[in-house]
Scaffold this motif. Structure first.
Motif, mmCIF file in Angstrom:
data_model
loop_
_atom_site.group_PDB
_atom_site.id
_atom_site.type_symbol
_atom_site.label_atom_id
_atom_site.label_comp_id
_atom_site.label_asym_id
_atom_site.label_seq_id
_atom_site.Cartn_x
_atom_site.Cartn_y
_atom_site.Cartn_z
ATOM 1 N N MET A 1 -7.292 -6.544 13.817
ATOM 2 C CA MET A 1 -7.327 -6.724 12.371
ATOM 3 C C MET A 1 -8.260 -5.715 11.705
ATOM 4 S SD MET A 1 -5.097 -8.978 12.056
ATOM 5 C CE MET A 1 -5.184 -9.660 10.407
ATOM 6 N N ARG A 2 -9.364 -5.377 12.362
ATOM 7 C CA ARG A 2 -10.247 -4.345 11.807
ATOM 8 C C ARG A 2 -9.503 -3.018 11.718
ATOM 9 N NH1 ARG A 2 -13.701 -0.103 12.790
ATOM 10 N NH2 ARG A 2 -12.796 0.159 14.868
ATOM 11 N N ARG A 3 -8.772 -2.692 12.764
ATOM 12 C CA ARG A 3 -8.016 -1.433 12.759
ATOM 13 C C ARG A 3 -6.891 -1.462 11.730
ATOM 14 N NH1 ARG A 3 -7.587 0.648 19.078
ATOM 15 N NH2 ARG A 3 -9.797 0.268 19.603
ATOM 16 N N LEU A 4 -6.305 -2.620 11.525
ATOM 17 C CA LEU A 4 -5.256 -2.732 10.506
ATOM 18 C C LEU A 4 -5.804 -2.396 9.132
ATOM 19 C CD1 LEU A 4 -2.499 -3.542 9.355
ATOM 20 C CD2 LEU A 4 -3.315 -5.926 9.329
ATOM 21 N N ILE A 5 -6.925 -2.997 8.760
ATOM 22 C CA ILE A 5 -7.424 -2.774 7.406
ATOM 23 C C ILE A 5 -7.929 -1.349 7.246
ATOM 24 C CG2 ILE A 5 -9.863 -3.446 7.572
ATOM 25 C CD1 ILE A 5 -7.308 -4.666 4.949
ATOM 26 N N GLN A 6 -8.476 -0.754 8.310
ATOM 27 C CA GLN A 6 -8.863 0.651 8.243
ATOM 28 C C GLN A 6 -7.636 1.531 8.050
ATOM 29 O OE1 GLN A 6 -11.971 1.773 8.192
ATOM 30 N NE2 GLN A 6 -12.902 -0.224 8.513
ATOM 31 N N THR A 7 -6.541 1.164 8.687
ATOM 32 C CA THR A 7 -5.295 1.912 8.533
ATOM 33 C C THR A 7 -4.770 1.817 7.104
ATOM 34 O OG1 THR A 7 -4.700 1.585 10.861
ATOM 35 C CG2 THR A 7 -2.893 2.088 9.342
ATOM 36 N N ILE A 8 -4.847 0.621 6.520
ATOM 37 C CA ILE A 8 -4.375 0.435 5.146
ATOM 38 C C ILE A 8 -5.231 1.241 4.175
ATOM 39 C CG2 ILE A 8 -4.079 -1.246 3.285
ATOM 40 C CD1 ILE A 8 -1.933 -1.398 5.452
ATOM 41 N N VAL A 9 -6.539 1.197 4.343
ATOM 42 C CA VAL A 9 -7.434 1.960 3.467
ATOM 43 C C VAL A 9 -7.149 3.450 3.592
ATOM 44 C CG1 VAL A 9 -9.841 2.595 3.058
ATOM 45 C CG2 VAL A 9 -9.244 0.202 3.459
ATOM 46 N N SER A 10 -6.958 3.922 4.822
ATOM 47 C CA SER A 10 -6.650 5.329 5.032
ATOM 48 C C SER A 10 -5.293 5.690 4.435
ATOM 49 C CB SER A 10 -6.663 5.643 6.534
ATOM 50 O OG SER A 10 -6.292 6.982 6.780
ATOM 51 N N TYR A 11 -4.330 4.782 4.546
ATOM 52 C CA TYR A 11 -2.980 5.028 4.022
ATOM 53 C C TYR A 11 -3.024 5.265 2.519
ATOM 54 C CZ TYR A 11 2.136 4.485 3.935
ATOM 55 O OH TYR A 11 3.489 4.698 3.797
ATOM 56 N N GLU A 12 -3.933 4.574 1.828
ATOM 57 C CA GLU A 12 -4.068 4.745 0.377
ATOM 58 C C GLU A 12 -5.214 5.705 0.016
ATOM 59 O OE1 GLU A 12 -1.797 1.553 -2.059
ATOM 60 O OE2 GLU A 12 -3.909 1.007 -1.867
ATOM 61 N N GLN A 13 -5.541 6.584 0.962
ATOM 62 C CA GLN A 13 -6.549 7.628 0.730
ATOM 63 C C GLN A 13 -7.892 7.056 0.269
ATOM 64 O OE1 GLN A 13 -3.348 8.193 -1.383
ATOM 65 N NE2 GLN A 13 -2.633 8.460 0.697
ATOM 66 N N GLY A 14 -8.233 5.890 0.802
ATOM 67 C CA GLY A 14 -9.536 5.305 0.540
ATOM 68 C C GLY A 14 -9.657 4.531 -0.751
ATOM 69 N N GLU A 15 -8.606 4.476 -1.554
ATOM 70 C CA GLU A 15 -8.657 3.777 -2.841
ATOM 71 C C GLU A 15 -7.523 2.766 -2.922
ATOM 72 O OE1 GLU A 15 -10.911 3.944 -5.201
ATOM 73 O OE2 GLU A 15 -12.094 5.541 -4.287
ATOM 74 N N LEU A 16 -7.817 1.505 -2.610
ATOM 75 C CA LEU A 16 -6.777 0.480 -2.641
ATOM 76 C C LEU A 16 -6.385 0.149 -4.076
ATOM 77 C CD1 LEU A 16 -7.877 -2.033 0.122
ATOM 78 C CD2 LEU A 16 -6.248 -0.162 0.288
ATOM 79 N N ARG A 17 -5.088 0.057 -4.320
ATOM 80 C CA ARG A 17 -4.585 -0.303 -5.644
ATOM 81 C C ARG A 17 -4.633 -1.806 -5.877
ATOM 82 N NH1 ARG A 17 -1.642 3.862 -3.566
ATOM 83 N NH2 ARG A 17 -1.210 5.658 -4.904
ATOM 84 N N ASP A 18 -4.689 -2.572 -4.777
ATOM 85 C CA ASP A 18 -4.664 -4.029 -4.882
ATOM 86 C C ASP A 18 -5.496 -4.602 -3.745
ATOM 87 O OD1 ASP A 18 -4.054 -6.578 -5.679
ATOM 88 O OD2 ASP A 18 -1.971 -6.547 -4.993
ATOM 89 N N ALA B 1 0.862 -1.190 0.000
ATOM 90 C CA ALA B 1 0.000 0.000 0.000
ATOM 91 C C ALA B 1 0.897 1.238 0.000
ATOM 92 C CB ALA B 1 -0.899 -0.007 1.233
ATOM 93 N N ARG B 2 0.494 2.273 -0.729
ATOM 94 C CA ARG B 2 1.303 3.496 -0.859
ATOM 95 C C ARG B 2 0.513 4.715 -0.402
ATOM 96 N NH1 ARG B 2 5.787 2.785 -4.317
ATOM 97 N NH2 ARG B 2 5.825 0.727 -5.316
ATOM 98 N N ASP B 3 1.205 5.632 0.266
ATOM 99 C CA ASP B 3 0.556 6.879 0.646
ATOM 100 C C ASP B 3 0.635 7.874 -0.508
ATOM 101 O OD1 ASP B 3 3.146 7.892 0.635
ATOM 102 O OD2 ASP B 3 3.275 8.113 2.812
ATOM 103 N N ALA B 4 0.225 9.101 -0.267
ATOM 104 C CA ALA B 4 0.165 10.093 -1.338
ATOM 105 C C ALA B 4 1.522 10.380 -1.946
ATOM 106 C CB ALA B 4 -0.459 11.386 -0.808
ATOM 107 N N SER B 5 2.590 10.198 -1.174
ATOM 108 C CA SER B 5 3.944 10.453 -1.680
ATOM 109 C C SER B 5 4.557 9.248 -2.367
ATOM 110 C CB SER B 5 4.851 10.897 -0.530
ATOM 111 O OG SER B 5 5.057 9.820 0.379
ATOM 112 N N GLY B 6 3.837 8.107 -2.339
ATOM 113 C CA GLY B 6 4.350 6.895 -2.967
ATOM 114 C C GLY B 6 5.124 5.990 -2.027
ATOM 115 N N THR B 7 5.170 6.342 -0.736
ATOM 116 C CA THR B 7 5.917 5.541 0.233
ATOM 117 C C THR B 7 5.149 4.269 0.575
ATOM 118 O OG1 THR B 7 6.876 7.529 1.206
ATOM 119 C CG2 THR B 7 6.974 5.526 2.525
#
Length: 388
Positions: A359-376, A328-334
Motif C-alpha cells: 500500500m505504501r508503494r501504491l500511494i507513492q506510485t499514484i503521487v508519482s503518476y500525477e507528478q507529485g501534485e494530486l488533484r483529489d 489520477a492522471r499523468d502528464a498526458s491526461g491518461t
C-alpha cells in the motif's frame, strides 16, 4: 539483574512518567547496558518517504535516512532486522502490525543471537512507549511532519485509526494522500469478536467543510457500529444525520463486515466504486456496485439497499479505494484506471511484498503518476483474509 533487564527497567519507568521526547535520553543512558555506542529512534514521516530522529535526539549522533535504497528503510519495509559492516543494526519498530519506524543500534560487533533477542524486546518496548506516550506531547508529530499540515488534514488524521491492524492472520492496511492537505477521504475499522468492521468514505468537497462532514460521517458510523446496528441500519443512520446536518451534501462509502472465522464478507456500496477482488494471482469479477445511493441522498430512492455477500477463500484480498486512485492522471491526461490498479496490486503482492508495504508503494506510485501534485484525495485500504 542482567544489563539488558536494567535497560528494560529504565524504559519501563517512562510508562508512569515522562514524554515521548524523553526516550532519546533514556536510550542514550541505556546504550552501554546493551553493548551499544548509541541507540536512536527513527520515525517514518507522514509521506512514508524517510526515517527521522525522534525529537529530543542529539542530532550529531543521528541522521535522517530515506526509506528507499537504505538498510534502515529495508528494515522498515520488510519488518526484519538489517545489519551493515560499519556496526549499524536496525530493528523495526512495530506497534502490533503498525510500522512506526526503526530502532538504530551502533554496536562494535554483530550481537549474538541471545543478545539480538534482547534487542528485539527493547525495540518492541520502545514501540509501545511511543504509541502510549505520543498523546501527552507533540514530539512524535513534530518528528513525522515534514511540512505544515492544513487544518482540514489535522482534523481527519486525528479521527483515523492506525494505518495497519492484524488479528488471527487477517490484516487491514490503508494509505491516505495528500497527507498534509487531505480533507474529504477517510477509513475506519474495528475488530469485535469474530467480526472485522471496515469502512471507506469519500466526502463531497474539500477543505474544512469536507473534513467537518467526514468527521460527522466517521463518528456516526462508529456510534451505529457500537450500538450493534446492522450494515443496513448503519447506512440509514449515517444517511439521516448527513441529510439533517448538511442538506444537499453526500458521501460515497463502502461499509463492510468480515467474519474472521469463516471468511464471510458482507458489504453495502453507497455510490462507491467496487473493491478489487484478488485471488491466487488473478482478479475476480467485481462485486455489484453501487447498491445504494450515496449517504445523504438515500431519501431519493425508496428501494432498500441490498447487502452483497461473498465467501472468501484463505489468502483472498479485497482492495477498497476512492476515485482519487483510479482517476489520477499523468502528464498526458491518461487515467491511472482500475486495470492499472489491478495490475499493480497483483504484481506487487505476487512478488511477496507485505501488504502494508504494497500500500505504501501504491500511494507513492499514484503521487508519482500525477507528478507529485494530486488533484483529489486518494485513499485505499486492503483487507487480506487468512483462516485462523
Amino acid at each position: 539483574m542482567s544489563a539488558s533487564m536494567e535497560a528494560v527497567r529504565r524504559l519501563m519507568d517512562l510508562r508512569h512518567r515522562g514524554r515521548a521526547e524523553d526516550l532519546p535520553q533514556v536510550l542514550a543512558e541505556a546504550a552501554p547496558l546493551l553493548d551499544a555506542e548509541a541507540v536512536t529512534v527513527l520515525l517514518v514521516d507522514y509521506g512514508q518517504e524517510a526515517l527521522h530522529p525522534l525529537r529530543g535526539t542529539v542530532l550529531d549522533t543521528a541522521t535522517t535516512l530515506a526509506v528507499e535504497d537504505t538498510l534502515a528503510g529495508r528494515a522498515f519495509t520488510t519488518a526484519r532486522h538489517q545489519w551493515n559492516d560499519d556496526g549499524m543494526l536496525w530493528l523495526p519498530l512495530l506497534h502490533g502490525a503498525e510500522r512506526l519506524g526503526v530502532l538504530e543500534f551502533r554496536v562494535k560487533a554483530p550481537p549474538p543471537l541471545p543478545v539480538q533477542h534482547d534487542l528485539e524486546v527493547i525495540a518492541a518496548l520502545v514501540a509501545e512507549l511511543i504509541a502510549s506516550r505520543r498523546f501527552y506531547g507533540d514530539a512524535v508529530e513534530h518528528t513525522r511532519r515534514r511540512m505544515p499540515m492544513q487544518l482540514a488534514a489535522e482534523i481527519i488524521w486525528n479521527q483515523l485509526p492506525p494505518l495497519t491492524f492484524a488479528v488471527d492472520g487477517t490484516m487491514v492496511t490503508a494509505v491516505l494522500e495528500p497527507c498534509y492537505e487531505v480533507g474529504g477521504d477517510a477509513f475506519d475499522y474495528a475488530a469485535n469478536g469474530d467480526v472485522l468492521h471496515v469502512a471507506l468514505f469519500d466526502t463531497v468537497g474539500h477543505g474544512i467543510s469536507a473534513s467537518a462532514l467526514t468527521t460527522l460521517t466517521l463518528n456516526t458510523y462508529r456510534n451505529a457500529r457500537r450500538s450493534g446496528l446492522s450494515l443496513l441500519d448503519t447506512c440509514r443512520s449515517i444517511d439521516k444525520w448527513i441529510r439533517a446536518q448538511y442538506p444537499g451534501a453526500f458521501v460515497t462509502a463502502l461499509v463492510a463486515e468480515l467474519d474472521i472465522a469463516t471468511g464471510a464478507y458482507r458489504r453495502i456500496s453507497a455510490g462507491h466504486p467496487a473493491e478489487l477482488f484478488l485471488r491466487d494471482g488473478r482478479a475476480l469479477p467485481m462485486l455489484p456496485t453501487p447498491n445504494a445511493l450515496p449517504l445523504g441522498l438515500g431519501h431519493m430512492l425508496r428501494r432498500v439497499p441490498q447487502v452483497i455477500e461473498v465467501q472468501l477463500e484463505p489468502g483472498d484480498a479485497l482492495v477498497l479505494y476512492t476515485d482519487g486512485i483510479t482517476e489520477a492522471r499523468d502528464a498526458s491526461g491518461t487515467l491511472f484506471g482500475v486495470e492499472q490498479l489491478s495490475e499493480f496490486m497483483l504484481r506487487t503482492l505476487g512478488a511477496g511484498i507485505p501488504a502494508p508495504e504494497t500500500m505504501r508503494r501504491l500511494i507513492q506510485t499514484i503521487v508519482s503518476y500525477e507528478q507529485g501534485e494530486l488533484r483529489d484525495d486518494a485513499t485505499a485500504a486492503m483487507l487480506q483474509w487468512r483462516r485462523h
